[in-house]
Design a protein around this motif. Structure first.
Motif, PDB file in Angstrom:
ATOM      1  N   THR A 156      30.490 -39.028 102.223  1.00 17.87           N
ATOM      2  CA  THR A 156      29.185 -39.187 102.866  1.00 17.87           C
ATOM      3  C   THR A 156      28.772 -37.904 103.564  1.00 17.87           C
ATOM      4  N   THR A 157      29.755 -37.215 104.170  1.00 16.69           N
ATOM      5  CA  THR A 157      29.441 -35.955 104.856  1.00 16.69           C
ATOM      6  C   THR A 157      28.834 -34.959 103.874  1.00 16.69           C
ATOM      7  N   ILE A 158      29.346 -34.944 102.652  1.00 12.59           N
ATOM      8  CA  ILE A 158      28.837 -33.986 101.661  1.00 12.59           C
ATOM      9  C   ILE A 158      27.340 -34.200 101.443  1.00 12.59           C
ATOM     10  N   ILE A 159      26.933 -35.473 101.216  1.00 11.06           N
ATOM     11  CA  ILE A 159      25.497 -35.650 100.935  1.00 11.06           C
ATOM     12  C   ILE A 159      24.656 -35.547 102.207  1.00 11.06           C
ATOM     13  N   ARG A 160      25.257 -35.818 103.351  1.00 17.02           N
ATOM     14  CA  ARG A 160      24.511 -35.611 104.607  1.00 17.02           C
ATOM     15  C   ARG A 160      24.267 -34.116 104.840  1.00 17.02           C
ATOM     16  N   LEU A 161      25.245 -33.311 104.434  1.00 16.33           N
ATOM     17  CA  LEU A 161      25.074 -31.856 104.547  1.00 16.33           C
ATOM     18  C   LEU A 161      23.992 -31.373 103.579  1.00 16.33           C
ATOM     19  N   ILE A 162      23.993 -31.951 102.383  1.00 11.95           N
ATOM     20  CA  ILE A 162      22.967 -31.564 101.398  1.00 11.95           C
ATOM     21  C   ILE A 162      21.577 -31.959 101.916  1.00 11.95           C
ATOM     22  N   ALA A 163      21.507 -33.142 102.544  1.00  9.46           N
ATOM     23  CA  ALA A 163      20.219 -33.639 103.052  1.00  9.46           C
ATOM     24  C   ALA A 163      19.769 -32.902 104.309  1.00  9.46           C
ATOM     25  N   GLY A 164      20.698 -32.203 104.947  1.00 13.74           N
ATOM     26  CA  GLY A 164      20.349 -31.515 106.202  1.00 13.74           C
ATOM     27  C   GLY A 164      20.485 -32.420 107.410  1.00 13.74           C
ATOM     28  N   LEU A 165      21.071 -33.598 107.226  1.00 11.75           N
ATOM     29  CA  LEU A 165      21.270 -34.503 108.363  1.00 11.75           C
ATOM     30  C   LEU A 165      22.435 -34.032 109.231  1.00 11.75           C
ATOM     31  N   GLU A 166      23.309 -33.212 108.634  1.00 13.51           N
ATOM     32  CA  GLU A 166      24.374 -32.536 109.388  1.00 13.51           C
ATOM     33  C   GLU A 166      24.376 -31.071 108.972  1.00 13.51           C
ATOM     34  N   LYS A 167      24.897 -30.244 109.831  1.00  7.85           N
ATOM     35  CA  LYS A 167      24.913 -28.799 109.548  1.00  7.85           C
ATOM     36  C   LYS A 167      26.317 -28.364 109.130  1.00  7.85           C
ATOM     37  N   PRO A 168      26.421 -27.571 108.055  1.00 12.82           N
ATOM     38  CA  PRO A 168      27.756 -27.065 107.684  1.00 12.82           C
ATOM     39  C   PRO A 168      28.140 -25.901 108.597  1.00 12.82           C
ATOM     40  N   ASP A 169      29.456 -25.668 108.711  1.00 10.21           N
ATOM     41  CA  ASP A 169      29.904 -24.483 109.450  1.00 10.21           C
ATOM     42  C   ASP A 169      29.628 -23.241 108.610  1.00 10.21           C
ATOM     43  N   GLU A 170      29.714 -23.457 107.304  1.00  7.92           N
ATOM     44  CA  GLU A 170      29.519 -22.336 106.395  1.00  7.92           C
ATOM     45  C   GLU A 170      29.080 -22.903 105.056  1.00  7.92           C
ATOM     46  N   GLY A 171      28.167 -22.222 104.362  1.00 12.77           N
ATOM     47  CA  GLY A 171      27.813 -22.683 103.025  1.00 12.77           C
ATOM     48  C   GLY A 171      26.357 -22.489 102.673  1.00 12.77           C
ATOM     49  N   GLU A 172      26.055 -22.899 101.438  1.00 13.31           N
ATOM     50  CA  GLU A 172      24.679 -22.790 100.936  1.00 13.31           C
ATOM     51  C   GLU A 172      24.337 -24.070 100.182  1.00 13.31           C
ATOM     52  N   VAL A 173      23.071 -24.407 100.219  1.00 14.69           N
ATOM     53  CA  VAL A 173      22.540 -25.500  99.390  1.00 14.69           C
ATOM     54  C   VAL A 173      21.247 -24.976  98.784  1.00 14.69           C
ATOM     55  N   THR A 174      21.133 -25.073  97.472  1.00 13.08           N
ATOM     56  CA  THR A 174      19.886 -24.648  96.819  1.00 13.08           C
ATOM     57  C   THR A 174      19.456 -25.713  95.822  1.00 13.08           C
ATOM     58  N   LEU A 175      18.147 -25.871  95.677  1.00 18.31           N
ATOM     59  CA  LEU A 175      17.615 -26.754  94.640  1.00 18.31           C
ATOM     60  C   LEU A 175      16.641 -25.928  93.812  1.00 18.31           C
ATOM     61  N   ARG A 176      16.930 -25.847  92.529  1.00 10.86           N
ATOM     62  CA  ARG A 176      16.121 -25.033  91.595  1.00 10.86           C
ATOM     63  C   ARG A 176      15.848 -23.641  92.175  1.00 10.86           C
ATOM     64  N   GLY A 177      16.855 -23.063  92.773  1.00  5.86           N
ATOM     65  CA  GLY A 177      16.727 -21.705  93.320  1.00  5.86           C
ATOM     66  C   GLY A 177      16.147 -21.639  94.713  1.00  5.86           C
ATOM     67  N   GLU A 178      15.544 -22.738  95.193  1.00  5.35           N
ATOM     68  CA  GLU A 178      14.979 -22.739  96.556  1.00  5.35           C
ATOM     69  C   GLU A 178      16.117 -22.961  97.556  1.00  5.35           C
TER      70      GLU A 178
END
Lengths: 251, 221
Positions: free
Chosen positions: A39-61
């Motif tokens: 669940t943490t993984i998709i919450r991080l993708i959604a921006g509901l939680e902040k990662p300590d380190e990492g990137e999330v991109t959708l279609r380059g955005e």
């Protein structure tokens, strides 16, 4: 290009460290035991939680890039998110829930019909069944025409029949969506049935060994259950399909 | 019996309630749903009127709202009049005095909202203001109503702060509680009895309504 994510976060009992990619039109199942960090993984993708380190991109955005201090607010990410438990707005009817943030009212109405809840459009969420509520939640998520659909164990609170119906509906729908779909589940059977790709997770890491152990344990349990009545197991056709997929996956 | 103090009390309570609910709702939303440094200091400041003697609070308000006080001077330069010993002055004093009674039930109502509803609204693209207006407020109506009733009743019962800031000017600041005090001092017990009796059933009925609207109280019953 679809959704890509590389995420690190220190959790209470372990460090989460995963990378994933999901192309448009495909369903990635993140599968693992409770407390694995799914669940943490998709919450991080959604921006509901902040990662300590990492990137999330959708279609380059870029949605998240901790190095560049980019953190797009959740509301601007244009995602559809189906929560594990029911999160419909209790003060609104089914119709108003689905059209709540819909970009196109006609599309929302089509979804209500497609998910067979049009006749319930005037009902409040507490007056409909769990399966109907979760169908409504999926309609709500899809009605805003999201760029990615995230589903957090959406069938876990449902009875077997509702779960099966909704699972079939999602399976038939996923090809038509043309967006990446990420489905979190602890049910390997569900993952194998629905997913194009599977990402097994244990203690915050992608762990292929875990899925093999799980399968062995499950086979042993089934063998034990075969000796006695098989409560809770679904029909044989499903079992056969599952076995074929298991073999394919293990190959 | 002179009905003017009763009318003034009800008018003061109504105005204070409307202003306080409009101010306390966004303040409570902010306190419940946003993180900020020093939040506990702000909350303690809001709750100060609960523990301070009304005369102490009234004294400070008298100083601050007076012609040499910051608020009094600012008011004078904008409106060209004084705040002390006016109806507007006692409204301001009531708002400060009753703020914790507006914020506490509203905070408790907002805390009862499932945080996932708010997260769902975020995911659906709502701004924090839209979440407040479209999700938080509609799902906290009972708490807001309870808050409004408590403020209304608390304002009707105010005495010390009003006396310090407003004195006892008939038709302007002489509310029911002050009129009752003066009637007793002048040995006009009949007037004191009648005015007190008029306040008791109103307060009792409103409190019953608060109990109906507050789940914690209902569960404990």
């Amino acid at each position: 290009m679809g959704l890509e994510a590389r995420l690190k976060k220190r959790l209470k009992h372990f460090d989460l460290d995963v990378s994933l990619a999901c192309e448009a039109g495909r369903l990635l199942a993140i599968v693992g035991p409770s407390g694995a960090g799914k669940t943490t993984i998709i919450r991080l993708i959604a921006g509901l939680e902040k990662p300590d380190e990492g990137e999330v991109t959708l279609r380059g955005e870029v949605w998240t890039d901790t190095a560049a201090r980019v953190d797009l607010p959740t509301r601007k990410r244009g995602i559809g998110y189906v929560f594990q438990e029911f999160t419909l707005f209790p003060n609104l009817s089914v119709y108003k829930n689905v059209t709540f943030a819909a970009r196109d009212r006609e599309r929302a109405e089509d979804l209500l019909k497609m998910f067979d809840i049009w006749s319930l459009r005037d009902s409040r969420p507490h007056l409909i069944s769990g399966g109907e509520r979760q169908r409504c939640a999926i309609c709500q998520a899809l009605a805003r025409d999201p760029g990615v659909l995230l589903m957090d164990e959406p069938f876990s609170a449902l009875d077997a029949l509702s779960r099966r119906k909704l699972r079939d509906l999602v399976k038939s729908l996923k090809g038509e969506l043309h967006i990446p779909v990420i489905h979190v589940t602890h049910d390997i059977r569900e993952a194998l049935y629905l997913a194009d790709d599977i990402m097994p997770v244990a203690r915050g890491r992608v762990e292929n060994k875990w899925i093999l152990q799980f399968m062995i344990a499950r086979k042993e349990r089934e063998r034990d259950l075969c000796r006695s009545p098989r409560p809770g197991l679904e029909d044989d056709e499903d079992e056969i399909e599952l076995s074929i997929k298991m073999k394919e996956y293990m190959r | 019996m002179d009905l003017l103090p009763l009318y003034l009390s009800l008018k003061l309570a109504a105005v204070s309630t409307v202003v306080l609910i409009a101010a306390a709702a966004p303040l409570s939303y902010f306190l419940v749903f946003f993180r900020m440094p020093g939040k506990s200091f702000v909350e303690a400041l809001i709750n100060l009127p609960i523990v301070l003697p009304p005369t102490v609070l009234g004294f400070y308000l008298l100083v601050v709202m007076g012609p040499k006080g910051g608020v009094g001077q600012a008011w004078g330069s904008v409106f060209g009049s004084t705040l002390l010993f006016t109806f507007t002055g006692i409204v301001v004093a009531s708002i400060v005095y009753s703020l914790p009674f507006a914020v506490a039930p509203m905070k408790s109502a907002f805390l009862r909202i499932d945080p996932r509803l708010v997260e769902n609204a975020q995911v659906l693209g709502l701004t924090p203001t839209a979440i407040f207006l479209r999700v938080v407020l509609p799902n906290s109506l009972a708490g807001i109503a309870a808050s409004a009733i408590l403020v209304f009743l608390h304002t009707i019962g105010e005495f010390g702060v009003i006396l310090m800031v407003g004195g006892s000017i008939p038709g302007e600041t002489k509310v029911a509680s002050i009129a009752i005090y003066e009637a007793v001092e002048a040995l006009r017990y009949r007037d004191a009895w009648l005015m007190s009796l008029a306040l008791v059933p109103v307060s009792y009925l409103f409190l019953l309504l608060v109990n109906r609207l507050t789940p914690e109280v209902r569960r404990g019953a």
